[in-house]
Scaffold this active site. Structure first.
Site, PDB file in Angstrom:
ATOM      1  N   ARG A 137     -12.052  33.558 -59.603  1.00  6.69           N
ATOM      2  CA  ARG A 137     -12.968  33.363 -60.278  1.00  6.69           C
ATOM      3  C   ARG A 137     -14.129  34.216 -59.498  1.00  6.69           C
ATOM      4  O   ARG A 137     -15.661  34.420 -59.725  1.00  6.69           O
ATOM      5  CB  ARG A 137     -13.642  31.738 -60.966  1.00  6.69           C
ATOM      6  CG  ARG A 137     -12.816  31.198 -61.494  1.00  6.69           C
ATOM      7  CD  ARG A 137     -13.400  29.941 -61.513  1.00  6.69           C
ATOM      8  NE  ARG A 137     -13.112  28.885 -60.629  1.00  6.69           N
ATOM      9  CZ  ARG A 137     -12.177  28.519 -60.029  1.00  6.69           C
ATOM     10  NH1 ARG A 137     -10.707  27.699 -60.681  1.00  6.69           N
ATOM     11  NH2 ARG A 137     -11.713  27.897 -58.585  1.00  6.69           N
ATOM     12  N   ARG A 138     -13.758  35.540 -58.952  1.00  2.29           N
ATOM     13  CA  ARG A 138     -14.422  36.191 -58.109  1.00  2.29           C
ATOM     14  C   ARG A 138     -14.742  37.754 -58.339  1.00  2.29           C
ATOM     15  O   ARG A 138     -14.991  38.113 -57.242  1.00  2.29           O
ATOM     16  CB  ARG A 138     -14.444  35.801 -56.361  1.00  2.29           C
ATOM     17  CG  ARG A 138     -14.144  34.312 -56.328  1.00  2.29           C
ATOM     18  CD  ARG A 138     -13.633  34.254 -54.480  1.00  2.29           C
ATOM     19  NE  ARG A 138     -13.602  32.395 -54.349  1.00  2.29           N
ATOM     20  CZ  ARG A 138     -13.177  32.210 -53.248  1.00  2.29           C
ATOM     21  NH1 ARG A 138     -12.334  33.717 -52.264  1.00  2.29           N
ATOM     22  NH2 ARG A 138     -13.269  31.214 -52.713  1.00  2.29           N
ATOM     23  N   CYS A 157     -30.308  48.161 -64.108  1.00  4.26           N
ATOM     24  CA  CYS A 157     -30.845  47.976 -65.800  1.00  4.26           C
ATOM     25  C   CYS A 157     -29.944  46.621 -65.811  1.00  4.26           C
ATOM     26  O   CYS A 157     -29.666  45.593 -65.581  1.00  4.26           O
ATOM     27  CB  CYS A 157     -31.506  48.102 -66.380  1.00  4.26           C
ATOM     28  SG  CYS A 157     -32.801  49.417 -66.573  1.00  4.26           S
ATOM     29  N   SER A 178     -33.339  44.252 -67.757  1.00  3.22           N
ATOM     30  CA  SER A 178     -34.242  44.462 -68.449  1.00  3.22           C
ATOM     31  C   SER A 178     -33.898  45.424 -69.433  1.00  3.22           C
ATOM     32  O   SER A 178     -32.586  45.837 -68.894  1.00  3.22           O
ATOM     33  CB  SER A 178     -35.256  46.134 -67.288  1.00  3.22           C
ATOM     34  OG  SER A 178     -35.450  46.842 -68.853  1.00  3.22           O
ATOM     35  N   ASP A 180     -34.708  47.547 -73.206  1.00  6.78           N
ATOM     36  CA  ASP A 180     -35.188  48.942 -74.682  1.00  6.78           C
ATOM     37  C   ASP A 180     -34.570  48.309 -75.344  1.00  6.78           C
ATOM     38  O   ASP A 180     -33.240  48.692 -75.924  1.00  6.78           O
ATOM     39  CB  ASP A 180     -35.539  50.149 -73.978  1.00  6.78           C
ATOM     40  CG  ASP A 180     -36.124  50.646 -74.729  1.00  6.78           C
ATOM     41  OD1 ASP A 180     -35.723  50.906 -75.558  1.00  6.78           O
ATOM     42  OD2 ASP A 180     -36.589  52.076 -74.189  1.00  6.78           O
ATOM     43  N   ASN A 188     -25.860  49.953 -74.721  1.00  9.47           N
ATOM     44  CA  ASN A 188     -25.125  49.168 -73.251  1.00  9.47           C
ATOM     45  C   ASN A 188     -24.018  49.068 -74.177  1.00  9.47           C
ATOM     46  O   ASN A 188     -22.918  48.818 -73.339  1.00  9.47           O
ATOM     47  CB  ASN A 188     -26.288  48.332 -72.356  1.00  9.47           C
ATOM     48  CG  ASN A 188     -27.132  49.585 -72.132  1.00  9.47           C
ATOM     49  OD1 ASN A 188     -28.112  49.118 -71.561  1.00  9.47           O
ATOM     50  ND2 ASN A 188     -26.900  50.829 -70.568  1.00  9.47           N
TER      51      ASN A 188
END
Length: 275
Positions: A137-138, A157, A178, A180, A188
């Site tokens: 879980r790392r 971002c 953040s 846009d 992304n």
């Protein structure tokens, strides 16, 4: 109908109808003419994309997958911080006279760290754990290194990935401080969906779910009419992702994944970008 389109439309309507305008606040970004670039935003948007069902690319307007993957490989495979190693010009505004964006993005992924198993950079540590410790879980990467923020051309971002294996399925969470929505949201999403596919292929796993967590999801003031136009369009069927069979993470190219049957609506506008 593309699920990515449905989520994008829903996100944008929520931002436009329920969002907070920062018009009265001093803001850092500027338009090319020097005018402050204000936004309307929603805090804490979470989207889930099932990569077993479809590839999450917009049909409301075209997303250029090869260019998006080229940037992804620049960061994750080349671990570069110099725009001379990148085919597109998306980072030109944040680079210095030598082409460097400072200690940002790919630079952070390429720094070696000591572990009890040996020395790894962040990418190779993920690949090692997916093969040797899939129950862990790392399995996390982090680009937001406070010690180096002062030396970055732009604070990251999309800053963190968490990988998690269930059975033979690789799932991941992308954390983004953040976003846009018009210029970068689906860009992304496609990049990190491809990354999950690449990590899966390199580890003998199957790509599962990509969860996208956005802290500040915003639409710039000059983008509002463009977004309003786009979200009125009818989503088209999602295309099929075709894989060339590459399994070595460092052998992937921007052509390793292609789209079959990608349909998209035309979009003739030039999108202004705030810097």
């Amino acid at each position: 109908m593309s699920r990515a389109d449905e989520l994008f439309i829903s996100n944008c309507k929520e931002i436009l109808n329920q969002g907070y305008w920062d018009t009265e606040l001093p803001v850092r970004p500027r338009w090319e003419d020097g005018t402050p670039a204000h936004t309307v935003k929603r805090f804490g948007i979470i989207n889930r994309y099932n990569l077993k069902e479809e590839f999450p690319i917009l049909t409301l307007r075209r997303t250029f997958l090869k260019s998006a993957v080229d940037e992804l490989l620049w960061i994750w495979q080349k671990k570069s911080n110099n725009i001379k190693d990148l085919s597109s010009h998306v980072w030109d505004s944040w680079a210095d006279e030598n082409g460097s964006i400072g200690k940002a993005y790919g630079y952070q992924l390429g720094v070696l760290h000591k572990y009890k198993e040996g020395q790894f950079d962040q990418v190779d540590r993920v690949l090692y754990d997916l093969k040797n410790n899939p129950q862990s879980r790392r399995i996390i990467t982090n680009l937001y290194n406070h010690v180096d923020l002062h030396a970055m051309g732009l604070y990251p971002c999309a800053y963190s990935m968490t990988f998690n294996v269930s059975g033979n399925t690789l799932n991941a969470i992308l954390n983004q401080r953040s976003q846009d929505m018009l210029t970068a949201n689906n860009w992304n999403v496609c990049q990190y969906a491809i990354l999950v596919h690449m990590m899966s292929a390199a580890s003998g796993l199957e790509a599962g779910e990509l969860v996208h967590v956005i802290a500040d999801a915003h639409i710039y003031d000059r983008h509002v009419p463009l977004v309003e136009e786009i979200i009125k369009k009818e989503p088209l069927p999602a295309p099929t992702l075709v894989w060339d069979g590459t399994t070595d993470f460092y052998a992937f190219t921007k052509n390793s994944y292609t789209l079959e049957g990608y349909q998209f609506h035309t979009f003739e506008h030039t999108i202004p970008v705030a810097i």
